[in-house]
Design a protein around this motif. Structure first.
Motif, PDB file in Angstrom:
ATOM      1  N   ASP A 192       7.945   3.112   5.042  1.00 27.18           N
ATOM      2  CA  ASP A 192       9.322   2.315   4.781  1.00 27.18           C
ATOM      3  C   ASP A 192      10.250   3.567   4.364  1.00 27.18           C
ATOM      4  N   LEU A 193       9.674   4.477   3.692  1.00 21.68           N
ATOM      5  CA  LEU A 193      10.747   5.709   3.311  1.00 21.68           C
ATOM      6  C   LEU A 193      11.049   6.523   4.520  1.00 21.68           C
ATOM      7  N   VAL A 194      10.115   6.605   5.369  1.00 23.19           N
ATOM      8  CA  VAL A 194      10.716   7.416   6.544  1.00 23.19           C
ATOM      9  C   VAL A 194      11.721   6.468   7.320  1.00 23.19           C
ATOM     10  N   GLU A 195      11.597   5.154   7.501  1.00 26.73           N
ATOM     11  CA  GLU A 195      12.456   4.395   8.229  1.00 26.73           C
ATOM     12  C   GLU A 195      13.787   4.422   7.439  1.00 26.73           C
ATOM     13  N   LEU A 196      13.857   4.324   5.984  1.00 23.68           N
ATOM     14  CA  LEU A 196      15.175   4.341   5.151  1.00 23.68           C
ATOM     15  C   LEU A 196      15.671   5.950   5.384  1.00 23.68           C
ATOM     16  N   ASP A 252      -6.358  13.383   4.544  1.00 21.60           N
ATOM     17  CA  ASP A 252      -5.454  13.714   5.233  1.00 21.60           C
ATOM     18  C   ASP A 252      -4.266  14.665   4.804  1.00 21.60           C
ATOM     19  N   VAL A 253      -4.505  15.139   3.374  1.00 20.44           N
ATOM     20  CA  VAL A 253      -3.402  15.932   3.117  1.00 20.44           C
ATOM     21  C   VAL A 253      -3.859  17.220   2.475  1.00 20.44           C
ATOM     22  N   VAL A 254      -5.313  17.313   2.217  1.00 23.74           N
ATOM     23  CA  VAL A 254      -5.651  18.589   1.715  1.00 23.74           C
ATOM     24  C   VAL A 254      -5.270  19.852   2.423  1.00 23.74           C
ATOM     25  N   GLY A 255      -4.394  20.953   1.571  1.00 21.23           N
ATOM     26  CA  GLY A 255      -4.343  21.912   2.426  1.00 21.23           C
ATOM     27  C   GLY A 255      -2.944  21.958   2.811  1.00 21.23           C
ATOM     28  N   SER A 256      -2.215  20.858   2.636  1.00 20.91           N
ATOM     29  CA  SER A 256      -0.702  20.660   2.926  1.00 20.91           C
ATOM     30  C   SER A 256       0.066  21.915   2.649  1.00 20.91           C
ATOM     31  N   GLU A 257       1.037  22.558   3.238  1.00 22.65           N
ATOM     32  CA  GLU A 257       1.798  23.797   2.794  1.00 22.65           C
ATOM     33  C   GLU A 257       3.172  23.374   2.290  1.00 22.65           C
ATOM     34  N   VAL A 258       3.463  22.095   2.141  1.00 23.58           N
ATOM     35  CA  VAL A 258       4.606  21.696   1.352  1.00 23.58           C
ATOM     36  C   VAL A 258       4.558  21.898   0.005  1.00 23.58           C
ATOM     37  N   PRO A 259       5.575  22.737  -0.396  1.00 21.26           N
ATOM     38  CA  PRO A 259       5.479  23.010  -2.000  1.00 21.26           C
ATOM     39  C   PRO A 259       5.352  21.502  -2.798  1.00 21.26           C
ATOM     40  N   ALA A 260       4.679  21.795  -3.541  1.00 23.60           N
ATOM     41  CA  ALA A 260       4.333  20.304  -4.430  1.00 23.60           C
ATOM     42  C   ALA A 260       4.405  20.612  -5.849  1.00 23.60           C
ATOM     43  N   LEU A 261       5.029  19.880  -6.825  1.00 26.08           N
ATOM     44  CA  LEU A 261       4.928  20.298  -8.217  1.00 26.08           C
ATOM     45  C   LEU A 261       4.486  19.036  -8.827  1.00 26.08           C
ATOM     46  N   THR A 308       0.701  -1.231   0.105  1.00 27.56           N
ATOM     47  CA  THR A 308      -0.223   0.004  -0.119  1.00 27.56           C
ATOM     48  C   THR A 308       1.114   1.160  -0.145  1.00 27.56           C
ATOM     49  N   THR A 309       0.333   2.329  -0.443  1.00 22.74           N
ATOM     50  CA  THR A 309       1.247   3.542  -0.506  1.00 22.74           C
ATOM     51  C   THR A 309       1.298   4.081   0.942  1.00 22.74           C
ATOM     52  N   ALA A 310       0.346   3.745   1.940  1.00 19.02           N
ATOM     53  CA  ALA A 310       0.534   4.191   3.362  1.00 19.02           C
ATOM     54  C   ALA A 310       1.830   3.286   3.862  1.00 19.02           C
ATOM     55  N   GLU A 311       1.899   2.111   3.447  1.00 17.60           N
ATOM     56  CA  GLU A 311       3.054   1.122   3.959  1.00 17.60           C
ATOM     57  C   GLU A 311       4.462   1.839   3.277  1.00 17.60           C
ATOM     58  N   ALA A 312       4.381   1.989   2.236  1.00 14.81           N
ATOM     59  CA  ALA A 312       5.577   2.535   1.521  1.00 14.81           C
ATOM     60  C   ALA A 312       6.150   3.945   2.112  1.00 14.81           C
ATOM     61  N   ALA A 313       5.047   4.572   2.465  1.00 13.12           N
ATOM     62  CA  ALA A 313       5.447   6.161   2.983  1.00 13.12           C
ATOM     63  C   ALA A 313       6.061   5.830   4.523  1.00 13.12           C
ATOM     64  N   LEU A 339       3.233  10.894   2.238  1.00 14.61           N
ATOM     65  CA  LEU A 339       4.079  11.449   3.092  1.00 14.61           C
ATOM     66  C   LEU A 339       3.973  12.875   3.975  1.00 14.61           C
ATOM     67  N   LEU A 340       2.801  13.316   3.154  1.00 14.93           N
ATOM     68  CA  LEU A 340       2.308  14.575   3.715  1.00 14.93           C
ATOM     69  C   LEU A 340       1.600  14.371   4.988  1.00 14.93           C
ATOM     70  N   ALA A 341       1.101  13.260   5.035  1.00 11.00           N
ATOM     71  CA  ALA A 341       0.245  12.909   6.376  1.00 11.00           C
ATOM     72  C   ALA A 341       1.200  12.231   7.365  1.00 11.00           C
ATOM     73  N   VAL A 342       1.931  11.538   6.836  1.00 17.28           N
ATOM     74  CA  VAL A 342       2.800  10.793   7.600  1.00 17.28           C
ATOM     75  C   VAL A 342       4.080  11.585   8.237  1.00 17.28           C
ATOM     76  N   ALA A 343       4.743  12.325   7.450  1.00 18.31           N
ATOM     77  CA  ALA A 343       5.749  13.070   8.188  1.00 18.31           C
ATOM     78  C   ALA A 343       6.060  14.386   7.242  1.00 18.31           C
ATOM     79  N   PRO A 344       4.981  15.123   7.594  1.00 21.32           N
ATOM     80  CA  PRO A 344       5.212  16.364   6.886  1.00 21.32           C
ATOM     81  C   PRO A 344       6.240  17.377   7.435  1.00 21.32           C
ATOM     82  N   HIS A 345       6.727  17.156   8.581  1.00 21.46           N
ATOM     83  CA  HIS A 345       7.689  18.056   9.149  1.00 21.46           C
ATOM     84  C   HIS A 345       9.134  17.656   8.617  1.00 21.46           C
ATOM     85  N   ARG A 346       9.060  16.501   8.052  1.00 18.40           N
ATOM     86  CA  ARG A 346      10.550  16.114   7.440  1.00 18.40           C
ATOM     87  C   ARG A 346      10.341  16.264   5.721  1.00 18.40           C
TER      88      ARG A 346
END
Length: 266
Positions: free
Chosen positions: A71-75, A189-198, A64-69, A99-106
């Motif tokens: 996994d990326l944080v752990e990596l 879970d992600v709408v309104g995120s202020e992380v720049p997104a292309l 799932t995309t949630a599991e992958a997110a 990742l906008l929901a899992v670890a937005p601060h990173r």
């Protein structure tokens, strides 16, 4: 939590750390065509194999995309990357948004190349059967790739893309991933995120078109941008590699050396 580590390779030694996440049809070799022309002094790129693909072809998981997110944080932790950006193609674009929901601060920035929206891509009827049966039918994979590149690519290229996909993905995982990226809606879970997104969209892609990006990506993310690649369909890495590198790295570079958003455009 598991001890699983996403197989990966790192290119470059720049201060700006970037994960590159592949899509449904390929492992990390999806980025092979752009590798020679990446800015390795400014960026460090970690190309990963998601569970069920490449060196992780036999890895178990929920796919799932949630599991992958996660996994990326752990990596990122293992690599010592406190903050990082993510480039994701298609399904990988959905992972980037998770990742906008899992670890937005990173997150410094996310860039989606023909990204699947956080709302998923509901499939029905013949279209659903085409995608569902692609797990075991090479002709279905070929038809999907041909359709999403505007029917303009050489037969040999289509055959090569299908062969790579079959070789580097596990059929059961491939099928399970479809349920996640196509069927799950995590917009709330992600709408309104202020992380720049292309969002990078190919003009020849009828499925994840520039208009779809305007209705989703640009509508949800206040700091979103859209880049149109006129000569590309769904696989810009192969179709227009130099244009893609320029678009993505210009966007990443606008974050400034310290990751504070310096140089951000309007």
């Amino acid at each position: 939590m598991t001890s699983f580590v996403l197989p990966h390779e790192v290119h470059g030694d720049g201060a700006h750390k970037v994960f590159a996440v592949h899509g449904w049809f390929a492992d990390r070799a999806a980025y092979a065509a752009v590798l020679p022309d990446l800015d390795r002094r400014s960026f460090s790129y970690a190309l990963v194999d998601l569970r069920g693909y490449g060196e992780a072809r036999d890895a178990t998981g929920s796919y799932t995309t949630a599991e992958a997110a996660v996994d990326l944080v752990e990596l990122a932790d293992r690599l010592g990357w406190e903050r990082f950006s993510v480039v994701g193609h298609s399904m990988g674009g959905a992972v980037a948004q998770r990742l906008l929901a899992v670890a937005p601060h990173r997150l410094r920035r996310i860039a989606g190349v023909s990204p699947v929206p956080a709302s998923g891509m509901p499939l029905a009827g013949e279209q659903a059967a085409l995608f569902r049966d692609a797990a075991h039918r090479a002709e279905n994979r070929r038809a999907i790739i041909d359709l999403t590149t505007g029917g303009r690519r050489p037969a040999a290229w289509l055959d090569r893309m299908v062969a790579r996909s079959l070789e580097r993905s596990d059929p059961k995982a491939f099928r399970a991933w479809l349920d996640s990226w196509a069927g799950e809606d995590f917009t709330a879970d992600v709408v309104g995120s202020e992380v720049p997104a292309l969002a990078v969209a190919g003009a020849l892609d009828p499925a994840l078109s520039p208009e779809v990006m305007r209705q989703t990506w640009l509508a949800w993310y206040p700091r979103a941008e859209l880049t149109l690649l006129p000569g590309a369909g769904h696989y810009a890495m192969d179709e227009t590699p130099l244009d893609l590198v320029r678009a993505v790295e210009d966007f990443l570079r606008a974050d400034g050396p310290g990751g504070t958003g310096a140089g951000e455009g309007a």
